[in-house]
Scaffold this active site. Sequence first.
Site, PDB file in Angstrom:
ATOM      1  N   HIS A  56      37.739 -55.103 -47.127  1.00 23.23           N
ATOM      2  CA  HIS A  56      36.371 -54.791 -47.547  1.00 23.23           C
ATOM      3  C   HIS A  56      35.914 -53.497 -46.885  1.00 23.23           C
ATOM      4  O   HIS A  56      36.434 -53.101 -45.831  1.00 23.23           O
ATOM      5  CB  HIS A  56      35.427 -55.922 -47.150  1.00 23.23           C
ATOM      6  N   GLU A  58      33.318 -52.863 -45.151  1.00 26.92           N
ATOM      7  CA  GLU A  58      32.851 -53.068 -43.780  1.00 26.92           C
ATOM      8  C   GLU A  58      34.014 -53.163 -42.801  1.00 26.92           C
ATOM      9  O   GLU A  58      33.953 -52.607 -41.696  1.00 26.92           O
ATOM     10  CB  GLU A  58      32.018 -54.359 -43.670  1.00 26.92           C
ATOM     11  N   CYS A  86      29.624 -60.134 -46.503  1.00 31.98           N
ATOM     12  CA  CYS A  86      30.049 -61.520 -46.687  1.00 31.98           C
ATOM     13  C   CYS A  86      30.221 -62.176 -45.315  1.00 31.98           C
ATOM     14  O   CYS A  86      30.085 -61.525 -44.274  1.00 31.98           O
ATOM     15  CB  CYS A  86      31.354 -61.560 -47.484  1.00 31.98           C
ATOM     16  N   CYS A  89      32.952 -60.471 -43.135  1.00 34.96           N
ATOM     17  CA  CYS A  89      32.510 -59.202 -42.565  1.00 34.96           C
ATOM     18  C   CYS A  89      31.428 -59.418 -41.513  1.00 34.96           C
ATOM     19  O   CYS A  89      31.413 -58.725 -40.485  1.00 34.96           O
ATOM     20  CB  CYS A  89      32.028 -58.273 -43.668  1.00 34.96           C
TER      21      CYS A  89
END
Length: 148
Positions: A56, A58, A86, A89
């Site tokens: 992701h 992040e 999420c 993360c």
Amino acid sequence: MIDPYNDEYFMKQALAEAQKAFDRDEIPVGAVVVANKKIIARSHNLSEVLNDVTAHAEMQAITAAANHLGGKYLIDCTLYVTLEPCVMCAGALSWAQISKIVYGASDDKRGAGRFDTSLYHPKTEISGGIMAEECSEIMQRFFANKRK
């Protein structure tokens, strides 16, 4: 005097990263990490390119920022990300002890805030809704193209 390096400025930089993801047929989430009003890391989703569900924006930003700083903690740093993090993360950001998270669009299905804001480090400040319309629009455009 107006500070040109404000939340909107840095969110625009995160949106530019989201556009890079969009152009690579990745879910268009972009992120930047800022320290002392300077961008020290830029990233976007790379899950498809890397065949990695953990890639992701992040997660990529945390790694890049930590490498830049030469340490694993992101104290006195701010993450600007186009979509609410999420749970995965949020956990990584908690471990990194990031000082502030600024996100654009809320994620009603998978956003960490839907579960529990205590997932973040207790000292982390959370701010949402910065340029939410623009951040939502790129996601909507991406998924509309997928449904054609």
